[in-house]
Write a protein that holds these residues in place. Structure first.
Motif, PDB file in Angstrom:
ATOM      1  N   VAL A  17       0.853  -1.188   0.000  1.00  0.00           N
ATOM      2  CA  VAL A  17       0.000   0.000   0.000  1.00  0.00           C
ATOM      3  C   VAL A  17       0.891   1.241   0.000  1.00  0.00           C
ATOM      4  O   VAL A  17       1.841   1.317   0.757  1.00  0.00           O
ATOM      5  CB  VAL A  17      -0.912   0.012   1.247  1.00  0.00           C
ATOM      6  N   ASP A  18       0.607   2.182  -0.863  1.00  0.00           N
ATOM      7  CA  ASP A  18       1.467   3.349  -1.013  1.00  0.00           C
ATOM      8  C   ASP A  18       0.636   4.613  -0.821  1.00  0.00           C
ATOM      9  O   ASP A  18      -0.369   4.798  -1.503  1.00  0.00           O
ATOM     10  CB  ASP A  18       2.088   3.333  -2.413  1.00  0.00           C
ATOM     11  N   ILE A  19       1.066   5.486   0.089  1.00  0.00           N
ATOM     12  CA  ILE A  19       0.251   6.689   0.311  1.00  0.00           C
ATOM     13  C   ILE A  19       0.216   7.594  -0.910  1.00  0.00           C
ATOM     14  O   ILE A  19      -0.634   8.454  -1.017  1.00  0.00           O
ATOM     15  CB  ILE A  19       0.683   7.530   1.538  1.00  0.00           C
ATOM     16  N   MET A  20       1.143   7.385  -1.855  1.00  0.00           N
ATOM     17  CA  MET A  20       1.074   8.213  -3.055  1.00  0.00           C
ATOM     18  C   MET A  20      -0.193   7.896  -3.856  1.00  0.00           C
ATOM     19  O   MET A  20      -0.606   8.666  -4.706  1.00  0.00           O
ATOM     20  CB  MET A  20       2.321   8.001  -3.940  1.00  0.00           C
ATOM     21  N   ASP A  21      -0.800   6.734  -3.566  1.00  0.00           N
ATOM     22  CA  ASP A  21      -2.048   6.360  -4.254  1.00  0.00           C
ATOM     23  C   ASP A  21      -3.291   6.866  -3.538  1.00  0.00           C
ATOM     24  O   ASP A  21      -4.400   6.548  -3.935  1.00  0.00           O
ATOM     25  CB  ASP A  21      -2.159   4.825  -4.310  1.00  0.00           C
ATOM     26  N   SER A  22      -3.120   7.627  -2.450  1.00  0.00           N
ATOM     27  CA  SER A  22      -4.293   7.907  -1.628  1.00  0.00           C
ATOM     28  C   SER A  22      -5.315   8.792  -2.330  1.00  0.00           C
ATOM     29  O   SER A  22      -4.963   9.662  -3.127  1.00  0.00           O
ATOM     30  CB  SER A  22      -3.872   8.547  -0.302  1.00  0.00           C
ATOM     31  N   GLY A  25      -8.012   6.836   1.985  1.00  0.00           N
ATOM     32  CA  GLY A  25      -7.138   7.902   2.477  1.00  0.00           C
ATOM     33  C   GLY A  25      -5.684   7.523   2.676  1.00  0.00           C
ATOM     34  O   GLY A  25      -4.828   8.388   2.754  1.00  0.00           O
ATOM     35  N   VAL A  26      -5.362   6.232   2.792  1.00  0.00           N
ATOM     36  CA  VAL A  26      -3.951   5.857   2.933  1.00  0.00           C
ATOM     37  C   VAL A  26      -3.442   5.127   1.692  1.00  0.00           C
ATOM     38  O   VAL A  26      -2.344   4.590   1.705  1.00  0.00           O
ATOM     39  CB  VAL A  26      -3.696   4.962   4.170  1.00  0.00           C
ATOM     40  N   ARG A  52      -5.069   2.603  -0.102  1.00  0.00           N
ATOM     41  CA  ARG A  52      -5.497   1.219  -0.254  1.00  0.00           C
ATOM     42  C   ARG A  52      -6.467   1.131  -1.430  1.00  0.00           C
ATOM     43  O   ARG A  52      -7.375   1.948  -1.543  1.00  0.00           O
ATOM     44  CB  ARG A  52      -6.205   0.807   1.034  1.00  0.00           C
TER      45      ARG A  52
END
Lengths: 531, 299
Positions: free
Chosen positions: B58-63, B83-84, B86
Motif C-alpha cells: 500500500v502506497d500513500i502516493m495512491d491515496s 485515504g492511505v 489502499r
C-alpha cells in the motif's frame, strides 16, 4: 379528513412565514464559533488545556500577552524591569476594572499566584509556571517577583496565568466558577454561561480598558465531529469554525461563501523510540524471537528518520495542511537552529545503515502505537509511517488506542510505571513559544524531581544536551540563551532523540466578510475576528 | 425406532424443500448474490490486485484516487482508493472476508450456546427455566449495539473480541426461539417413548427434541447473521471494532466518512454498497426460508 386538510394548510402557512423571516444573526452583533474540542472547565487554572485557555482569554487576562505568533507584549502589566538576575519588577496598568466594577490591583495578582497551585483535583495544573517564584506587593500597582534561580522564561510563564479577582473569586470552587459564581475577570468579554457538552457564552464588557469589544455576544458551540462542524459553517449555524478538517480545507478555500486562514502550529508531530530497555516488548525478530533493542543503535534511528518520506505524508495524508520538519519548532521561532535540515528521504541510504547495523537482510518486526483521534489524521499518519518502515525491511504493524488509554500506557503502562511501548507517535505543543519547553519535556533526561523529561516517553538521555539546556535555562540574555537552545536542539537531533515529522497548520474557516487572524497557539479567540 | 423419530421427514422432503425454495425468484436472486459474495470473499487473495493488509504494497502516493485511476504499481483501481492509498476493490474483498467470518463464526457459536441453554430451560422447566429465561429477558431488553459497544470498549480491539461481543449479544435470541419450540415438542408422545425406553436426558434432548426444533432456528440464524454483520460494521464505524490496518467493511466506510463533504464519495460509497448487498442477500434468503419452513404461513 377536513380537519387534517385544514391543519396541513395551517402548517404550510406557518412554515412559509417562518422561512420568510430575515436571518437574525446577520443583523445582531453576535458571533457564533464552532469549536472542535470542549473546555473541561470555566476555571482558568483548573486544567492547562488549549480549549480551556482559549475561552478563558475572553474573560480573564494575564499580565503578559502573546500575540498570534506568540511574541510577548504587555497585558495587565504596563512595564517590567529586571532588577537583578533573581528579581523582576512589574508595573500594573492603572484604571483597569473587573467585570463587577472593583479595581484591579497588586492584591489580585498575589491572590491569583497563590491560587494557581491550590486548585483541588486539577488534572493538569499550571503550578510549574509559578514554582520557584515569590510574589511581593510593593504598592497597589507594583509587584516584585523573586526567584530562587535565574528565570529567563519569566514572561512566558506569566503569560500563562490568568488574573482572577481577589474579591470575587475568594473561596470559590471550580464548580462555582463553572456556574458563573466568581467568574469575574478584566477581559474584553464577560462570562454568561458554560453548558458542558453544548456551549460557552460571553458578552461584551463595554468598560474594557482597551475599548468596547467588537462583538456584543459570542457563543462557542462544541462541534467535535469534523463533518458536522463543516456542515454547521456551510449552513450558517456558526460564523466561524476552528480546526478545519484537512479533507475539506482545499475545497473550502475555493468556496466563495467561505474565507480560510491558517498559521503554522507550534505543535510538533513526532515519533518517540524506546531507549531504556535492552529488549523492547514490541520489537521482535521476524520469526518472533527476542532481539536486542535496535533503537539503541544510532545508525538504526538515523535509518528510520531517512526512511520517512515526510513530504509525501504532508501532501497525501495532511493534504498540505502541514509543513515537514527536522527540528522541534518552526524556524520562525527564536531559539531554533538554522543549521538543521529536514532529513532527506533516502530508502537506499536507510537500508545501507540497517545493513551496517547488522539488521538486514534479516529485518525485524515493530509495532508502532498511537492515539486515534487526538491529532488530525493520527491513525493515517502512523499507517503511512508503517508503510515506509516496511519498505526498508522492518515489518511494521500499527495499533491505535483511545487517547486517554494511549497516553496513560505510553507514559506509565510498563513495569514500575515505565513507558510501555517500543515506538509511539505523539505531538507536543510549545506553550511558551520557544524550544526550551519542548527540549525539556521530550528530550531532557527523565527526572521528576528536577522536572525534566516529563513527556520523555522514550527515556532518551544525552548528557551534552542536558548540560546545554540547563545552561540556557539559567541565561537571562535572550541572544545567548537562544544560541544555547539552538545548539541543544542540534545535539538532540544529531543523536535522533525523537524523529520529528511535521508541524500541522491551524486552520480556521469563516463566513465571507469575516476575517480570522490565524494563531500559532491554536487559540480560537473572538478578539482575532474582524469584519 | 429412534432413527425414525430423529428424522421424521421422508427422503423426498429435502428435494421438496429445495423445490419450494426455488419457486420464489427473489429468493433465488438473494441466494445467487450470497453465493457470489461468499466466492469473492473466499477467493479474495486470488482476485484482489493488491493485498490491502500488506503495508509494503500500500502506497500513500495512491491515496484518494478516484475510481478508474492507475496505481503506482500499475494496476487499475476500478473503485478508487482510500485515504492511505489502499485499493478499494481489494479492500472490499478482504473486508468481506472479515465481515462474513465475524458474522458466521459468532452466529455459529451463539447458536450452539443458545440452543443448549434453550433446550435445558424447556426440558427441565421449573426454577432452572425461570432463571434462564429471566436472564434472556434481561439481555433482550438492552439494545444490542449498546451492550456490544460496552463489551468491546472493555475487551479492546480485535477480531476475537468483536466475535465475543457479538456472541454475548446474540445467544439470547437463539435460546428464546429454541425454548419456544422445545416446549411444544417436549409434551409429544415420541419424547415420552424415548424417556420410557430409559434414554438419558442428554440423548433425549439432543437426538429427539433438537432435530424437531431446528426449522425456526435456521430462520433466526439467517436473520442474526445479517444482524451480526451490520452490528460489526456499526462498531467499526464508531471506531471501537476492528483495527484500522485490517479494515472490515465498517472500517472502510468510517474511513471515507470524513471525505464525504469534500466530494470523494467513493471511499464510503462502495464499501457501503457491498455491505448493503450482503445484508439484503441474506435477508432475502432468510425470508424465503421462513416461508418454506413454517407451514402455518402457507397460503
Amino acid at each position: 379528513m377536513t380537519l387534517t386538510r385544514r391543519s396541513l394548510a395551517l402548517t404550510a402557512a406557518l412554515l412559509a412565514g417562518g422561512l420568510g423571516l430575515p436571518a437574525v444573526s446577520a443583523v445582531a452583533q453576535e458571533l457564533k464559533i464552532g469549536l472542535s474540542s470542549e473546555p473541561s472547565s470555566a476555571d482558568p487554572h483548573f486544567h492547562n488545556l488549549t480549549p480551556n485557555n482559549a475561552v478563558a482569554r475572553h474573560v480573564f487576562e494575564p499580565l503578559i500577552f502573546m500575540d498570534e505568533f506568540q511574541r510577548l507584549g504587555f497585558g495587565l502589566a504596563q512595564s517590567w524591569k529586571v532588577l537583578d538576575d533573581l528579581t523582576w519588577e512589574f508595573k500594573l496598568k492603572a484604571n483597569v476594572k473587573f467585570h463587577d466594577g472593583s479595581p484591579f490591583t497588586a492584591d489580585d495578582v498575589i491572590f491569583t499566584m497563590n491560587r494557581v497551585p491550590n486548585v483541588p483535583q486539577s488534572p493538569a495544573p499550571k503550578t510549574s509556571y509559578v514554582r520557584g517564584k515569590t510574589f511581593e506587593k510593593v504598592d497597589d500597582l507594583t509587584i516584585r517577583v523573586k526567584t530562587a534561580k535565574p528565570e529567563p522564561l519569566m514572561l512566558n510563564h506569566l503569560a500563562q496565568i490568568e488574573i482572577m479577582s481577589a474579591k470575587a473569586a475568594a473561596n470559590v470552587t471550580t464548580q462555582d466558577l463553572n456556574a458563573g459564581k466568581g467568574t469575574v475577570g478584566t477581559g474584553p468579554y464577560q462570562f454568561v454561561e458554560f453548558v458542558p457538552g453544548d456551549r460557552y457564552v460571553v458578552k461584551a464588557n463595554a468598560e474594557h480598558w482597551g475599548g468596547k469589544p467588537r462583538w456584543e455576544r459570542v457563543t462557542f458551540r462544541f462541534l467535535k465531529s469534523d463533518p458536522t462542524r463543516v456542515a454547521a459553517l456551510l449552513s450558517g449555524d456558526v460564523d466561524i469554525i476552528e480546526n478545519v478538517p484537512t479533507a475539506d480545507a482545499a475545497r473550502l478555500s475555493k468556496d466563495a461563501r467561505v474565507t480560510v486562514s491558517s498559521a503554522l502550529s507550534n505543535r510538533i508531530i513526532y515519533l518517540h523510540m524506546d531507549r531504556h530497555r535492552e529488549d523492547s516488548p514490541f520489537i521482535k525478530a521476524k520469526d518472533g524471537s527476542a532481539i536486542k533493542n535496535p533503537l539503541n543503535d544510532l545508525r538504526v534511528r538515523k535509518a528510520l528518520s531517512m526512511a520517512l518520506n515526510r513530504q509525501a505524508i504532508v501532501e497525501r495524508i495532511m493534504e498540505n495542511e502541514a509543513v515537514s520538519t527536522g527540528q522541534l519548532l518552526p524556524d520562525t521561532y527564536a531559539g531554533t537552529s538554522k543549521k538543521i535540515k529536514i532529513p532527506a528521504y533516502d530508502v537506499d541510504g536507510a537500508r545501507k545503515l540497517l545493513t551496517e547495523a547488522g539488521l538486514l537482510p534479516a529485518g525485524f518486526k515493530l509495532t508502532i502505537h498511537g492515539p486515534n483521534g487526538r491529532y488530525t489524521n493520527d491513525t493515517k499518519i502512523i499507517e503511512a509511517v508503517a508503510q515506509m518502515f516496511t519498505r526498508i525491511g522492518i515489518e511494521t504493524t500499527v495499533e491505535t488506542l483511545p487517547p486517554a488509554v494511549f497516553f496513560t500506557r505510553a507514559s506509565t503502562g510498563g513495569p514500575n510505571r515505565t513507558p510501555e511501548f517500543s515506538m509511539i507517535l505523539a505531538g507536543w505543543s510549545a506553550g511558551t513559544g520557544e524550544p526550551s519547553d519542548t527540549l525539556k519535556a521530550l528530550l531532557g533526561t527523565f527526572n521528576p524531581q528536577a522536572g525534566t523529561g516529563a513527556a520523555n516517553r522514550g527515556r532518551f538521555s544525552n548528557a551534552k544536551m542536558d548540560e546545554l539546556l540547563a545552561k540556557a535555562l539559567a541565561t537571562v540574555n535572550d541572544q545567548q540563551r537562544n544560541a544555547l537552545l539552538a545548539e541543544a536542539t542540534e545535539v538532540a537531533m544529531e543523536d535522533v532523540g525523537i524523529i520529528p515529522i511535521f508541524f500541522p497548520k491551524n486552520t480556521w474557516a469563516a463566513k465571507k466578510g469575516l476575517k480570522v487572524t490565524a494563531r500559532t497557539d491554536e487559540y480560537t479567540l473572538a478578539m482575532s475576528v474582524a469584519r | 425406532m429412534s432413527d425414525v423419530v430423529a428424522t421424521p421427514r421422508a427422503k423426498g422432503e429435502f428435494a421438496r424443500f429445495v423445490d419450494r425454495f426455488l419457486e420464489d425468484r427473489v429468493a433465488v436472486f438473494g441466494l445467487g448474490l450470497i453465493t457470489l459474495i461468499v466466492l469473492l470473499a473466499v477467493f479474495a487473495p486470488l482476485i484482489a490486485p493488491q493485498n490491502p493488509y500488506d503495508l509494503a504494497k500500500v502506497d500513500i502516493m495512491d491515496s484518494r484516487q478516484p475510481p478508474g485511476s492507475k496505481s503506482m504499481d500499475g494496476f487499475t483501481m476500478w473503485l478508487g482508493s482510500d485515504g492511505v492509498g489502499r485499493d478499494l476493490w481489494s479492500g472490499i474483498l478482504y473486508g468481506l472476508r472479515i465481515s462474513l467470518m465475524v458474522g458466521l463464526l459468532s452466529g455459529l457459536i451463539a447458536a450452539t450456546i443458545g440452543l443448549c441453554i434453550g433446550l435445558i430451560a424447556a426440558y427441565f422447566g421449573g426454577r432452572i427455566e425461570n432463571v434462564i429465561m429471566r436472564i434472556v429477558d434481561l439481555q433482550l431488553s438492552l439494545p444490542s449495539v449498546l451492550v456490544a459497544l460496552i463489551l468491546v470498549a472493555l475487551l479492546g480491539k480485535g477480531v476475537d473480541k468483536i466475535i465475543i461481543a457479538l456472541i454475548v449479544v446474540q445467544w439470547a435470541y437463539y435460546a428464546r426461539t429454541v425454548r419456544g419450540s422445545a416446549l411444544v415438542e417436549r409434551r409429544k408422545e415420541y419424547v415420552e417413548a424415548a424417556r420410557s425406553l430409559g434414554l438419558s436426558h442428554t440423548r433425549t434432548m439432543l437426538k429427539h427434541i433438537l432435530p424437531n426444533c431446528l426449522a425456526p432456528v435456521i430462520v433466526i440464524a439467517t436473520v442474526q447473521t445479517a444482524h451480526a454483520i451490520s452490528l460489526e460494521a456499526t462498531l467499526s464505524f464508531l471506531g471501537v471494532g476492528l483495527p484500522q490496518t485490517e479494515p472490515s467493511l465498517g472500517v472502510l466506510i468510517s474511513n471515507g466518512f470524513q471525505y464525504m463533504l469534500s466530494g470523494k464519495y467513493w471511499i464510503s460509497f462502495f464499501p457501503g454498497v457491498a455491505l448493503l448487498l450482503t445484508i439484503v442477500g441474506i435477508n432475502l434468503v432468510g425470508d424465503r426460508l421462513r416461508d418454506v419452513l413454517n407451514p402455518r404461513l402457507e397460503k
